[in-house]
Design an enzyme around this catalytic site. Structure first.
Site, PDB file in Angstrom:
ATOM      1  N   ALA A   1       3.144   6.025  -2.704  1.00 33.01           N
ATOM      2  CA  ALA A   1       4.323   6.805  -3.083  1.00 33.01           C
ATOM      3  C   ALA A   1       4.420   6.936  -4.603  1.00 33.01           C
ATOM      4  O   ALA A   1       4.708   8.024  -5.129  1.00 33.01           O
ATOM      5  CB  ALA A   1       5.583   6.151  -2.522  1.00 33.01           C
TER       6      ALA A   1
ATOM      7  N   GLY B   1       0.815  -1.222   0.000  1.00 34.39           N
ATOM      8  CA  GLY B   1       0.000   0.000   0.000  1.00 34.39           C
ATOM      9  C   GLY B   1       0.843   1.263   0.000  1.00 34.39           C
ATOM     10  O   GLY B   1       0.525   2.238  -0.690  1.00 34.39           O
ATOM     11  N   CYS B   2       1.934   1.246   0.745  1.00 29.59           N
ATOM     12  CA  CYS B   2       2.804   2.426   0.827  1.00 29.59           C
ATOM     13  C   CYS B   2       3.543   2.658  -0.485  1.00 29.59           C
ATOM     14  O   CYS B   2       3.746   3.805  -0.896  1.00 29.59           O
ATOM     15  CB  CYS B   2       3.775   2.283   1.994  1.00 29.59           C
ATOM     16  N   THR B   3       3.930   1.589  -1.156  1.00 31.41           N
ATOM     17  CA  THR B   3       4.572   1.716  -2.461  1.00 31.41           C
ATOM     18  C   THR B   3       3.576   2.267  -3.474  1.00 31.41           C
ATOM     19  O   THR B   3       3.908   3.177  -4.252  1.00 31.41           O
ATOM     20  CB  THR B   3       5.131   0.356  -2.922  1.00 31.41           C
TER      21      THR B   3
END
Length: 174
Positions: free
Chosen positions: A71, A66-68
């Site tokens: 970003a 999710g963070c990738t």
């Protein structure tokens, strides 16, 4: 029974004091200042960005799905963000070194700020504190040129968030 009642009273009193001292941020509040290093060990102070718009997005962990996605969503929108006279910062509790690897792997052209102690995440009501694990919540703040919070997003959807931010920036700037 009396001991239990006393313990219950102390617990309730402690909880009440804790909750009353917890002031959540809202639109119009002055954004808490921060001084944090990015993936290139460059120090960023929010007060240095007075006069421009700032997008401050908090995320749980470098190099997680999710963070990738989030970003890379901001990466793909960065030209539009710059055109809107704005600066974007990602913030998590990961180290400068972790941010460097994450930024290089995903070609991120903006600063990822290291909040290892969680102080800034806490100031922005964006710190999850599980039993033995701390992480930033997936929250975003748009900060106006005067340093006030103009928009707050809580628990955002990583894949479409940058477009939502750009749409709201357009409305806020007009």
């Amino acid at each position: 029974m009396r001991r239990f009642t006393k313990q219950l009273f102390v617990s309730v009193l402690t909880l009440s004091i804790s909750l009353s001292s917890f002031a959540s941020l809202s639109v119009g509040n002055q954004a808490p200042n921060f001084i944090l290093n990015d993936q290139n060990n460059i120090t960023h102070n929010l007060s240095d960005y007075r006069g421009s718009w700032v997008i401050l997005y908090f995320y749980p962990k470098d190099d997680t799905p999710g963070c990738t996605t989030q970003a890379c969503d901001f990466r793909d929108a960065v030209e539009k963000i710059i055109a809107s006279r704005s600066t974007v910062f990602g913030v998590s509790l990961d180290s400068v070194e972790s941010h460097k690897r994450f930024a290089e792997k995903n070609n991120l052209p903006f600063s990822l700020l290291s909040d290892e102690g969680g102080v800034v995440s806490k100031a922005y009501d964006s710190l999850s504190n599980f039993i033995s694990f701390k992480a930033s919540k997936r929250n975003t703040f748009i900060i106006d040129p005067e340093g006030n919070i103009a928009k707050i997003y809580l628990s955002v959807k990583p894949s479409t968030h940058s477009q939502m931010v750009l749409n709201d920036l357009n409305q806020l700037q007009n």
